[in-house]
Design a protein around this motif. Sequence first.
Motif, PDB file in Angstrom:
ATOM      1  N   LEU A 104       0.831  -1.202   0.000  1.00 21.94           N
ATOM      2  CA  LEU A 104       0.000   0.000   0.000  1.00 21.94           C
ATOM      3  C   LEU A 104       0.868   1.256   0.000  1.00 21.94           C
ATOM      4  O   LEU A 104       0.614   2.190  -0.769  1.00 21.94           O
ATOM      5  CB  LEU A 104      -0.929   0.000   1.216  1.00 21.94           C
ATOM      6  CG  LEU A 104      -1.897   1.163   1.351  1.00 21.94           C
ATOM      7  CD1 LEU A 104      -2.875   1.195   0.186  1.00 21.94           C
ATOM      8  CD2 LEU A 104      -2.640   1.062   2.666  1.00 21.94           C
ATOM      9  N   GLU A 105       1.900   1.268   0.823  1.00 18.15           N
ATOM     10  CA  GLU A 105       2.809   2.412   0.860  1.00 18.15           C
ATOM     11  C   GLU A 105       3.482   2.624  -0.501  1.00 18.15           C
ATOM     12  O   GLU A 105       3.564   3.747  -1.001  1.00 18.15           O
ATOM     13  CB  GLU A 105       3.872   2.206   1.933  1.00 18.15           C
ATOM     14  CG  GLU A 105       4.854   3.355   2.024  1.00 18.15           C
ATOM     15  CD  GLU A 105       5.976   3.109   3.013  1.00 18.15           C
ATOM     16  OE1 GLU A 105       6.612   4.100   3.396  1.00 18.15           O
ATOM     17  OE2 GLU A 105       6.219   1.953   3.398  1.00 18.15           O
ATOM     18  N   GLU A 106       3.941   1.537  -1.105  1.00 25.35           N
ATOM     19  CA  GLU A 106       4.576   1.632  -2.431  1.00 25.35           C
ATOM     20  C   GLU A 106       3.612   2.199  -3.466  1.00 25.35           C
ATOM     21  O   GLU A 106       3.988   3.043  -4.285  1.00 25.35           O
ATOM     22  CB  GLU A 106       5.068   0.259  -2.880  1.00 25.35           C
ATOM     23  CG  GLU A 106       6.250  -0.256  -2.092  1.00 25.35           C
ATOM     24  CD  GLU A 106       6.539  -1.734  -2.369  1.00 25.35           C
ATOM     25  OE1 GLU A 106       5.935  -2.332  -3.289  1.00 25.35           O
ATOM     26  OE2 GLU A 106       7.376  -2.292  -1.636  1.00 25.35           O
ATOM     27  N   ASP A 107       2.370   1.730  -3.438  1.00 29.62           N
ATOM     28  CA  ASP A 107       1.370   2.209  -4.394  1.00 29.62           C
ATOM     29  C   ASP A 107       1.075   3.694  -4.200  1.00 29.62           C
ATOM     30  O   ASP A 107       0.908   4.437  -5.172  1.00 29.62           O
ATOM     31  CB  ASP A 107       0.075   1.403  -4.279  1.00 29.62           C
ATOM     32  CG  ASP A 107       0.229  -0.022  -4.778  1.00 29.62           C
ATOM     33  OD1 ASP A 107       1.168  -0.279  -5.560  1.00 29.62           O
ATOM     34  OD2 ASP A 107      -0.588  -0.874  -4.388  1.00 29.62           O
ATOM     35  N   ILE A 108       1.007   4.126  -2.962  1.00 30.49           N
ATOM     36  CA  ILE A 108       0.740   5.546  -2.692  1.00 30.49           C
ATOM     37  C   ILE A 108       1.900   6.399  -3.184  1.00 30.49           C
ATOM     38  O   ILE A 108       1.690   7.434  -3.814  1.00 30.49           O
ATOM     39  CB  ILE A 108       0.456   5.771  -1.196  1.00 30.49           C
ATOM     40  CG1 ILE A 108      -0.892   5.156  -0.818  1.00 30.49           C
ATOM     41  CG2 ILE A 108       0.480   7.257  -0.854  1.00 30.49           C
ATOM     42  CD1 ILE A 108      -1.183   5.139   0.669  1.00 30.49           C
ATOM     43  N   VAL A 109       3.120   5.968  -2.912  1.00 31.47           N
ATOM     44  CA  VAL A 109       4.289   6.734  -3.356  1.00 31.47           C
ATOM     45  C   VAL A 109       4.364   6.755  -4.884  1.00 31.47           C
ATOM     46  O   VAL A 109       4.583   7.807  -5.489  1.00 31.47           O
ATOM     47  CB  VAL A 109       5.590   6.139  -2.755  1.00 31.47           C
ATOM     48  CG1 VAL A 109       6.816   6.736  -3.403  1.00 31.47           C
ATOM     49  CG2 VAL A 109       5.607   6.361  -1.247  1.00 31.47           C
ATOM     50  N   LYS A 110       4.148   5.618  -5.497  1.00 33.11           N
ATOM     51  CA  LYS A 110       4.266   5.512  -6.951  1.00 33.11           C
ATOM     52  C   LYS A 110       3.134   6.220  -7.688  1.00 33.11           C
ATOM     53  O   LYS A 110       3.346   6.962  -8.641  1.00 33.11           O
ATOM     54  CB  LYS A 110       4.304   4.043  -7.365  1.00 33.11           C
ATOM     55  CG  LYS A 110       4.398   3.823  -8.857  1.00 33.11           C
ATOM     56  CD  LYS A 110       4.381   2.343  -9.183  1.00 33.11           C
ATOM     57  CE  LYS A 110       4.320   2.125 -10.683  1.00 33.11           C
ATOM     58  NZ  LYS A 110       4.127   0.716 -11.013  1.00 33.11           N
ATOM     59  N   ASN A 111       1.909   5.991  -7.259  1.00 29.43           N
ATOM     60  CA  ASN A 111       0.732   6.469  -7.995  1.00 29.43           C
ATOM     61  C   ASN A 111       0.048   7.684  -7.372  1.00 29.43           C
ATOM     62  O   ASN A 111      -0.938   8.172  -7.902  1.00 29.43           O
ATOM     63  CB  ASN A 111      -0.291   5.337  -8.123  1.00 29.43           C
ATOM     64  CG  ASN A 111       0.274   4.148  -8.848  1.00 29.43           C
ATOM     65  OD1 ASN A 111       0.880   4.281  -9.895  1.00 29.43           O
ATOM     66  ND2 ASN A 111       0.083   2.960  -8.280  1.00 29.43           N
ATOM     67  N   LYS A 112       0.513   8.112  -6.241  1.00 26.87           N
ATOM     68  CA  LYS A 112      -0.079   9.248  -5.516  1.00 26.87           C
ATOM     69  C   LYS A 112      -1.505   8.963  -5.042  1.00 26.87           C
ATOM     70  O   LYS A 112      -2.285   9.870  -4.804  1.00 26.87           O
ATOM     71  CB  LYS A 112      -0.076  10.536  -6.366  1.00 26.87           C
ATOM     72  CG  LYS A 112       1.260  10.883  -6.977  1.00 26.87           C
ATOM     73  CD  LYS A 112       2.252  11.285  -5.917  1.00 26.87           C
ATOM     74  CE  LYS A 112       3.540  11.777  -6.536  1.00 26.87           C
ATOM     75  NZ  LYS A 112       4.662  10.895  -6.373  1.00 26.87           N
ATOM     76  N   ASN A 113      -1.840   7.682  -4.925  1.00 24.15           N
ATOM     77  CA  ASN A 113      -3.130   7.262  -4.392  1.00 24.15           C
ATOM     78  C   ASN A 113      -3.040   5.784  -3.992  1.00 24.15           C
ATOM     79  O   ASN A 113      -2.152   5.090  -4.438  1.00 24.15           O
ATOM     80  CB  ASN A 113      -4.261   7.504  -5.395  1.00 24.15           C
ATOM     81  CG  ASN A 113      -4.158   6.625  -6.618  1.00 24.15           C
ATOM     82  OD1 ASN A 113      -4.269   5.412  -6.526  1.00 24.15           O
ATOM     83  ND2 ASN A 113      -3.929   7.228  -7.778  1.00 24.15           N
ATOM     84  N   PRO A 114      -3.959   5.303  -3.183  1.00 26.76           N
ATOM     85  CA  PRO A 114      -3.902   3.910  -2.734  1.00 26.76           C
ATOM     86  C   PRO A 114      -4.630   2.921  -3.648  1.00 26.76           C
ATOM     87  O   PRO A 114      -4.779   1.761  -3.307  1.00 26.76           O
ATOM     88  CB  PRO A 114      -4.589   3.966  -1.370  1.00 26.76           C
ATOM     89  CG  PRO A 114      -5.591   5.054  -1.529  1.00 26.76           C
ATOM     90  CD  PRO A 114      -4.949   6.068  -2.433  1.00 26.76           C
ATOM     91  N   TYR A 115      -5.066   3.369  -4.819  1.00 27.08           N
ATOM     92  CA  TYR A 115      -5.941   2.557  -5.658  1.00 27.08           C
ATOM     93  C   TYR A 115      -5.220   1.830  -6.786  1.00 27.08           C
ATOM     94  O   TYR A 115      -5.857   1.319  -7.691  1.00 27.08           O
ATOM     95  CB  TYR A 115      -7.068   3.425  -6.219  1.00 27.08           C
ATOM     96  CG  TYR A 115      -7.787   4.158  -5.115  1.00 27.08           C
ATOM     97  CD1 TYR A 115      -8.536   3.459  -4.169  1.00 27.08           C
ATOM     98  CD2 TYR A 115      -7.687   5.537  -4.993  1.00 27.08           C
ATOM     99  CE1 TYR A 115      -9.170   4.127  -3.145  1.00 27.08           C
ATOM    100  CE2 TYR A 115      -8.323   6.200  -3.964  1.00 27.08           C
ATOM    101  CZ  TYR A 115      -9.064   5.489  -3.043  1.00 27.08           C
ATOM    102  OH  TYR A 115      -9.682   6.140  -2.023  1.00 27.08           O
ATOM    103  N   VAL A 116      -3.919   1.777  -6.778  1.00 27.97           N
ATOM    104  CA  VAL A 116      -3.076   1.071  -7.746  1.00 27.97           C
ATOM    105  C   VAL A 116      -3.287   1.586  -9.168  1.00 27.97           C
ATOM    106  O   VAL A 116      -3.058   0.884 -10.131  1.00 27.97           O
ATOM    107  CB  VAL A 116      -3.302  -0.459  -7.672  1.00 27.97           C
ATOM    108  CG1 VAL A 116      -2.201  -1.212  -8.385  1.00 27.97           C
ATOM    109  CG2 VAL A 116      -3.401  -0.944  -6.238  1.00 27.97           C
ATOM    110  N   LYS A 117      -3.740   2.786  -9.312  1.00 23.63           N
ATOM    111  CA  LYS A 117      -3.905   3.406 -10.630  1.00 23.63           C
ATOM    112  C   LYS A 117      -3.188   4.741 -10.616  1.00 23.63           C
ATOM    113  O   LYS A 117      -3.287   5.490  -9.652  1.00 23.63           O
ATOM    114  CB  LYS A 117      -5.379   3.612 -10.968  1.00 23.63           C
ATOM    115  CG  LYS A 117      -6.136   2.323 -11.148  1.00 23.63           C
ATOM    116  CD  LYS A 117      -7.554   2.601 -11.562  1.00 23.63           C
ATOM    117  CE  LYS A 117      -8.287   1.278 -11.770  1.00 23.63           C
ATOM    118  NZ  LYS A 117      -9.625   1.466 -12.251  1.00 23.63           N
TER     119      LYS A 117
END
Length: 133
Positions: free
Chosen positions: A112-125
Amino acid sequence: MLEKNIKKIYNCSRCGICRHWGWNGVEDVCPVYKYTTQYETEYPRGRVKMYRKLSEGEVAPSQKLAEHMLECTLCGRCDELCPSDIPLHEAFREMRTELAQQGFTLPAYKKLEEDIVKNKNPYVKSVKKEWKI
């Protein structure tokens, strides 16, 4: 490490009310306890012991310790019924923070942390367009 609540934790009388009360219409104090394997480490009294052992250096931070601490929902129910008036959820939050800072957390939390950092949201998009207001 774990200095904020340690004096309060030493007030625990180990009565067990935080696990199972069994009177006045209260079956279980801890709402997750009945969904666990019901070992000592899976309800507040056991978590208090883990807090003490970790703060005293008798046990080292570990993934298993973090998993037991993360079973707690931090609902505060144990605080409400603790006869020693210990702020258990505060102590457990402190311990969880300490463990996370040392890298011990659930794989799902890391993802979840990786997704937020990468995508700027927790939704994997990824965010592809800016919102116009």
